[in-house]
Motif scaffolding. Structure first.
Motif, PDB file in Angstrom:
ATOM      1  N   ASP A   1       0.885  -1.154   0.000  1.00 20.65           N
ATOM      2  CA  ASP A   1       0.000   0.000   0.000  1.00 20.65           C
ATOM      3  C   ASP A   1       0.926   1.208   0.000  1.00 20.65           C
ATOM      4  O   ASP A   1       1.465   1.588   1.046  1.00 20.65           O
ATOM      5  N   GLY A   2       1.127   1.771  -1.162  1.00 22.84           N
ATOM      6  CA  GLY A   2       2.166   2.794  -1.289  1.00 22.84           C
ATOM      7  C   GLY A   2       3.529   2.127  -1.283  1.00 22.84           C
ATOM      8  O   GLY A   2       3.786   1.196  -2.050  1.00 22.84           O
ATOM      9  N   ASP A   3       4.400   2.565  -0.372  1.00 23.07           N
ATOM     10  CA  ASP A   3       5.735   1.966  -0.294  1.00 23.07           C
ATOM     11  C   ASP A   3       5.877   0.997   0.866  1.00 23.07           C
ATOM     12  O   ASP A   3       6.981   0.552   1.173  1.00 23.07           O
ATOM     13  N   GLN A   4       4.769   0.643   1.516  1.00 19.60           N
ATOM     14  CA  GLN A   4       4.820  -0.252   2.675  1.00 19.60           C
ATOM     15  C   GLN A   4       4.079  -1.552   2.388  1.00 19.60           C
ATOM     16  O   GLN A   4       3.006  -1.552   1.777  1.00 19.60           O
ATOM     17  N   TYR A   5       4.673  -2.654   2.845  1.00 17.47           N
ATOM     18  CA  TYR A   5       4.002  -3.938   2.728  1.00 17.47           C
ATOM     19  C   TYR A   5       2.791  -3.966   3.651  1.00 17.47           C
ATOM     20  O   TYR A   5       2.800  -3.401   4.750  1.00 17.47           O
ATOM     21  N   SER A   6       1.758  -4.665   3.209  1.00 18.09           N
ATOM     22  CA  SER A   6       0.532  -4.771   4.001  1.00 18.09           C
ATOM     23  C   SER A   6       0.544  -5.973   4.939  1.00 18.09           C
ATOM     24  O   SER A   6      -0.264  -6.046   5.863  1.00 18.09           O
ATOM     25  N   VAL A   7       1.445  -6.935   4.702  1.00 19.19           N
ATOM     26  CA  VAL A   7       1.586  -8.122   5.544  1.00 19.19           C
ATOM     27  C   VAL A   7       3.056  -8.228   5.942  1.00 19.19           C
ATOM     28  O   VAL A   7       3.943  -8.154   5.083  1.00 19.19           O
ATOM     29  N   TYR A   8       3.321  -8.404   7.232  1.00 20.40           N
ATOM     30  CA  TYR A   8       4.711  -8.447   7.681  1.00 20.40           C
ATOM     31  C   TYR A   8       4.771  -9.076   9.068  1.00 20.40           C
ATOM     32  O   TYR A   8       3.777  -9.171   9.781  1.00 20.40           O
ATOM     33  N   HIS A   9       5.990  -9.491   9.430  1.00 21.60           N
ATOM     34  CA  HIS A   9       6.207 -10.122  10.736  1.00 21.60           C
ATOM     35  C   HIS A   9       6.362  -9.054  11.814  1.00 21.60           C
ATOM     36  O   HIS A   9       6.840  -7.932  11.549  1.00 21.60           O
ATOM     37  N   SER A  10       6.015  -9.414  13.038  1.00 22.88           N
ATOM     38  CA  SER A  10       6.081  -8.471  14.159  1.00 22.88           C
ATOM     39  C   SER A  10       7.502  -8.003  14.461  1.00 22.88           C
ATOM     40  O   SER A  10       7.675  -7.009  15.171  1.00 22.88           O
ATOM     41  N   GLN A  11       8.545  -8.693  13.934  1.00 21.80           N
ATOM     42  CA  GLN A  11       9.915  -8.247  14.158  1.00 21.80           C
ATOM     43  C   GLN A  11      10.149  -6.821  13.667  1.00 21.80           C
ATOM     44  O   GLN A  11      11.048  -6.130  14.146  1.00 21.80           O
ATOM     45  N   SER A  12       9.318  -6.356  12.717  1.00 24.72           N
ATOM     46  CA  SER A  12       9.511  -5.027  12.131  1.00 24.72           C
ATOM     47  C   SER A  12       8.730  -3.935  12.845  1.00 24.72           C
ATOM     48  O   SER A  12       8.870  -2.758  12.494  1.00 24.72           O
ATOM     49  N   TYR A  13       7.924  -4.301  13.831  1.00 24.59           N
ATOM     50  CA  TYR A  13       7.129  -3.291  14.530  1.00 24.59           C
ATOM     51  C   TYR A  13       8.022  -2.412  15.401  1.00 24.59           C
ATOM     52  O   TYR A  13       8.879  -2.902  16.133  1.00 24.59           O
ATOM     53  N   ARG A  14       7.819  -1.088  15.317  1.00 26.60           N
ATOM     54  CA  ARG A  14       8.592  -0.149  16.130  1.00 26.60           C
ATOM     55  C   ARG A  14       7.722   0.846  16.885  1.00 26.60           C
ATOM     56  O   ARG A  14       7.904   1.076  18.071  1.00 26.60           O
ATOM     57  N   ARG A  15       6.768   1.493  16.200  1.00 24.63           N
ATOM     58  CA  ARG A  15       5.945   2.530  16.833  1.00 24.63           C
ATOM     59  C   ARG A  15       4.507   2.445  16.330  1.00 24.63           C
ATOM     60  O   ARG A  15       4.253   1.967  15.222  1.00 24.63           O
ATOM     61  N   PRO A  16       3.530   2.968  17.106  1.00 25.59           N
ATOM     62  CA  PRO A  16       2.108   2.771  16.776  1.00 25.59           C
ATOM     63  C   PRO A  16       1.486   3.824  15.869  1.00 25.59           C
ATOM     64  O   PRO A  16       0.360   3.631  15.394  1.00 25.59           O
ATOM     65  N   GLU A  17       2.156   4.942  15.634  1.00 24.72           N
ATOM     66  CA  GLU A  17       1.490   6.057  14.963  1.00 24.72           C
ATOM     67  C   GLU A  17       0.998   5.713  13.552  1.00 24.72           C
ATOM     68  O   GLU A  17      -0.018   6.262  13.092  1.00 24.72           O
ATOM     69  N   ARG A  18       1.679   4.812  12.857  1.00 23.46           N
ATOM     70  CA  ARG A  18       1.301   4.493  11.475  1.00 23.46           C
ATOM     71  C   ARG A  18      -0.047   3.775  11.387  1.00 23.46           C
ATOM     72  O   ARG A  18      -0.607   3.617  10.299  1.00 23.46           O
ATOM     73  N   TYR A  19      -0.590   3.325  12.524  1.00 27.90           N
ATOM     74  CA  TYR A  19      -1.829   2.537  12.514  1.00 27.90           C
ATOM     75  C   TYR A  19      -3.071   3.382  12.742  1.00 27.90           C
ATOM     76  O   TYR A  19      -4.158   2.860  12.971  1.00 27.90           O
ATOM     77  N   GLN A  20      -2.902   4.703  12.678  1.00 29.15           N
ATOM     78  CA  GLN A  20      -4.020   5.617  12.900  1.00 29.15           C
ATOM     79  C   GLN A  20      -5.180   5.295  11.955  1.00 29.15           C
ATOM     80  O   GLN A  20      -5.015   5.221  10.729  1.00 29.15           O
ATOM     81  N   ASN A  21      -6.355   5.047  12.555  1.00 31.56           N
ATOM     82  CA  ASN A  21      -7.609   4.830  11.819  1.00 31.56           C
ATOM     83  C   ASN A  21      -7.575   3.602  10.902  1.00 31.56           C
ATOM     84  O   ASN A  21      -8.297   3.543   9.901  1.00 31.56           O
ATOM     85  N   LYS A  22      -6.773   2.613  11.220  1.00 25.21           N
ATOM     86  CA  LYS A  22      -6.694   1.404  10.407  1.00 25.21           C
ATOM     87  C   LYS A  22      -7.321   0.211  11.138  1.00 25.21           C
ATOM     88  O   LYS A  22      -7.418   0.192  12.371  1.00 25.21           O
ATOM     89  N   THR A  23      -7.714  -0.786  10.353  1.00 21.68           N
ATOM     90  CA  THR A  23      -8.176  -2.055  10.898  1.00 21.68           C
ATOM     91  C   THR A  23      -7.026  -3.053  10.764  1.00 21.68           C
ATOM     92  O   THR A  23      -6.569  -3.325   9.648  1.00 21.68           O
ATOM     93  N   ILE A  24      -6.577  -3.580  11.911  1.00 26.73           N
ATOM     94  CA  ILE A  24      -5.375  -4.407  11.948  1.00 26.73           C
ATOM     95  C   ILE A  24      -5.736  -5.822  12.382  1.00 26.73           C
ATOM     96  O   ILE A  24      -6.453  -6.015  13.375  1.00 26.73           O
ATOM     97  N   LEU A  25      -5.232  -6.800  11.629  1.00 30.01           N
ATOM     98  CA  LEU A  25      -5.355  -8.207  12.019  1.00 30.01           C
ATOM     99  C   LEU A  25      -4.017  -8.661  12.587  1.00 30.01           C
ATOM    100  O   LEU A  25      -2.988  -8.608  11.901  1.00 30.01           O
ATOM    101  N   VAL A  26      -4.023  -9.084  13.845  1.00 30.84           N
ATOM    102  CA  VAL A  26      -2.825  -9.615  14.499  1.00 30.84           C
ATOM    103  C   VAL A  26      -2.974 -11.126  14.547  1.00 30.84           C
ATOM    104  O   VAL A  26      -3.960 -11.638  15.089  1.00 30.84           O
ATOM    105  N   VAL A  27      -1.992 -11.843  13.995  1.00 29.38           N
ATOM    106  CA  VAL A  27      -2.031 -13.303  13.979  1.00 29.38           C
ATOM    107  C   VAL A  27      -1.105 -13.804  15.074  1.00 29.38           C
ATOM    108  O   VAL A  27       0.116 -13.652  14.996  1.00 29.38           O
ATOM    109  N   GLY A  28      -1.668 -14.409  16.123  1.00 26.15           N
ATOM    110  CA  GLY A  28      -0.864 -14.897  17.230  1.00 26.15           C
ATOM    111  C   GLY A  28      -1.446 -14.494  18.566  1.00 26.15           C
ATOM    112  O   GLY A  28      -2.309 -13.607  18.659  1.00 26.15           O
ATOM    113  N   SER A  29      -0.959 -15.144  19.643  1.00 28.01           N
ATOM    114  CA  SER A  29      -1.492 -14.866  20.975  1.00 28.01           C
ATOM    115  C   SER A  29      -0.415 -14.798  22.041  1.00 28.01           C
ATOM    116  O   SER A  29      -0.734 -14.781  23.226  1.00 28.01           O
ATOM    117  N   SER A  30       0.854 -14.763  21.641  1.00 28.64           N
ATOM    118  CA  SER A  30       1.918 -14.684  22.631  1.00 28.64           C
ATOM    119  C   SER A  30       2.253 -13.234  22.948  1.00 28.64           C
ATOM    120  O   SER A  30       1.468 -12.331  22.672  1.00 28.64           O
TER     121      SER A  30
END
Length: 565
Positions: free
Chosen positions: A285-314
């Motif tokens: 979506d633009g220059d960012q992948y829409s599916v990725y592993h949690s290893q790349s997560y750094r900050r929450p601001e990019r998720y403003q007003n989005k619907t996010i599917l988190v796969v996992g429970s740990s």
């Protein structure tokens, strides 16, 4: 409190049976006797048939990994006059607690083959200067692929209190909160490294010796040289040359008498094998992948007003969900059902934000019409027949695999095999693993490595170790001991002090009572009330336990991030 056992007609062994290892008078007795114990001559020696005998004296040791475990191992081995080299692929110490805004290179879809070998030049030593774009890699991606930025995000805090997340010699200040940020821990680990002269650019006190540390250095291969019975490490170091916009790569080998593997359990991100995921992983979506592993997560601001599917429970799944909850419009978590939840897993489930909508496992991802318009119009089919639509991004919090392919004893599922309870590799005890929780038991295990290799502690014969292992006695699964940690504390204290009484060396003290009390209170408040029961701290017979049992609980308070997502 002390008992003499006659093991054979050749010698005697004095055993300390820890009737109550939290007895402060016993701790005082052991501490006050340590100086005298160092003067005990090596006169009580068994015949060679009673313990493991090394091919030649151990003088040089390589430590692979400069996290909390590897730093302690290196410091203790140096203290015992070994020639030590400490290697880490990162540019600085810290292990998983080395935070950076850099994100790792994109994870492979699917996982890389377990036995994939790295490129090693035919003739070593070798040097190569990489240009931007060479072999289809940018310099940035080549650098990140080499050192692998850690899967730690900016707001991450521990799920364990400070009293059991602390290295020796550099205590936290008295007013430090019991839940620590990753930045606090990073500073703490670096302080330990600096205290022991193991930080980046440190040199040994004796400047005539080579530097102990080699950062930005990755172990590509580990081989046992049969003719000399030594270990040969093939190493690769990268250096960024900003003045010429190139990367300098060097390959070389170094030989050692013994090796400590301190690389930790989380090496490579795991991507689940779900139909359609490979195609979805290519969508941007633009220059960012829409599916990725949690290893790349750094900050929450990019998720403003989005619907996010988190796969996992740990841990990653629940904590990232908490972090993005104030920004995201919707959070959906796809989780597997669990019949017998480990307390750490239950804690993670309970920590999902209240706005989370839970759904079952994913059956497949429906093919998309295009790969350049995001995934919002796509359909995700669940195993119960329902369908998810309108998802902006998918975060795969699906754990990690143990992919240290240079090691000789990793099984196909990434687990080390044939380990003695001390961490020594049974077929060849000149190889050892830091397979306990480094913050608490790490100092005991590091001391055990030093004592065994200097000859002031002895392992049983390899035959006896193998029999114990095959019978499930002191058999620890994975990179962290599954036995109750208090029993393991007592096992180390009794064994180390027993060996010091006979062969010389300092005594060790049991874990401080006051820290135990803080931990008990913490676990009641933050985990599950009654989690740390009296039996966990007094029943020595639970040590061989191999599975989670709610009555005899393991309490290794670690980041519990396995593949049972």
């Amino acid at each position: 409190m002390f008992q003499v056992q006659y093991i054979s007609s050749h010698w005697r062994r004095i055993s300390i049976f820890p009737v109550n290892m939290f007895n402060p008078w016993l701790a005082l007795l052991l501490a006050s006797s340590s100086a005298a114990a160092q003067q005990i001559p090596l006169s009580f020696q068994a015949t060679n048939s009673e313990w493991t005998v090394f091919h030649h004296p151990i003088k040089s040791v390589a430590v692979i990994g400069a996290g909390p475990a590897g730093l302690q191992a290196a410091a203790k081995l140096i203290e015992h006059n070994f020639t030590v080299r400490l290697f880490d692929r990162a540019p600085s110490p810290g292990g998983n607690w080395f935070y950076t805004d850099e994100t790792p290179v994109r994870e492979p879809y699917p996982d890389k083959p377990f036995d994939e070998k790295p490129y090693i030049p035919e003739n070593l030593p070798a040097t190569h200067y990489y240009e931007d774009g060479e072999e289809g890699l940018s310099l940035e991606d080549r650098w990140k692929e080499h050192w692998q930025p850690r899967p730690v995000w900016d707001s991450l805090h521990t799920n364990s209190p400070a009293v059991i997340t602390e290295l020796p010699d550099v205590p936290y200040s008295a007013d430090k909160p019991w839940v620590l940020s990753n930045h606090d821990i990073q500073r703490h680990v670096r302080a330990y490294a600096s205290f022991h002269n193991l930080n980046a650019n440190d040199y040994p006190t004796n400047s005539r010796h080579a530097p102990v540390t080699s950062y930005s250095t990755r172990v590509e291969e580990l081989l046992k040289i049969e003719s000399t019975q030594t270990w040969r490490l093939t190493l690769r170091k990268l250096e960024r040359l900003s003045e010429t916009n190139r990367i300098k790569a060097q390959w070389w080998t170094e030989d050692f008498d013994a090796v400590v593997i301190a690389t930790g359990p989380y090496v490579s991100p795991h991507v689940p094998d779900i139909a359609g995921l490979l195609e979805w992983s290519k969508v941007k979506d633009g220059d960012q992948y829409s599916v990725y592993h949690s290893q790349s997560y750094r900050r929450p601001e990019r998720y403003q007003n989005k619907t996010i599917l988190v796969v996992g429970s740990s841990v990653s799944a629940s904590e990232i969900s908490r972090d993005i909850a104030p920004y995201a419009s919707n959070i959906i978590a796809s989780i597997r059902p669990h019949e017998d939840l480990h307390p750490f897993k239950l804690r993670s489930l309970l920590r999902f934000p209240s706005v989370t909508a839970f759904v079952p496992e994913i059956d497949h991802f429906e093919p998309l019409a295009a790969q350049d318009k995001g995934i919002k119009d796509g359909a995700i089919h669940l195993i119960n027949g329902s369908v998810l639509r309108g998802i902006d991004e998918v975060i795969l919090a699906t754990g990690y695999i143990h992919s240290n392919i240079f090691l000789p004893n990793f099984t196909s599922d990434g687990q080390p095999a044939n380990l003695h309870w001390t961490g020594h590799y049974i077929p060849d005890p000149t190889l050892a693993y830091t397979n306990v929780r480094p913050w608490t038991i790490g100092k005991y295990q590091s001391y055990a490595f030093a004592k065994v290799w200097e000859g002031t502690a002895h392992l049983p014969t390899q035959k006896q170790m193998r029999e114990d292992y095959d019978n499930g006695k002191y058999h620890f699964r994975g990179l962290f001991a599954s036995a109750p940690a208090e029993a393991l504390f007592r096992q180390y204290v009794a064994w180390l002090n027993n060996e010091s009484l006979i062969n010389g060396g300092r005594f060790v003290e049991p874990w401080p009572l006051e820290k135990r009390e803080v931990f008990v209170y913490y676990s009641d408040v933050e985990w599950i009330k009654g989690y740390t029961s009296l039996a966990n701290f007094t029943d020595f017979e639970v040590l061989p336990s191999r599975e989670w049992n709610s009555d005899k609980a393991a309490w290794e308070a670690m980041v519990y991030e396995d593949l049972q997502w």
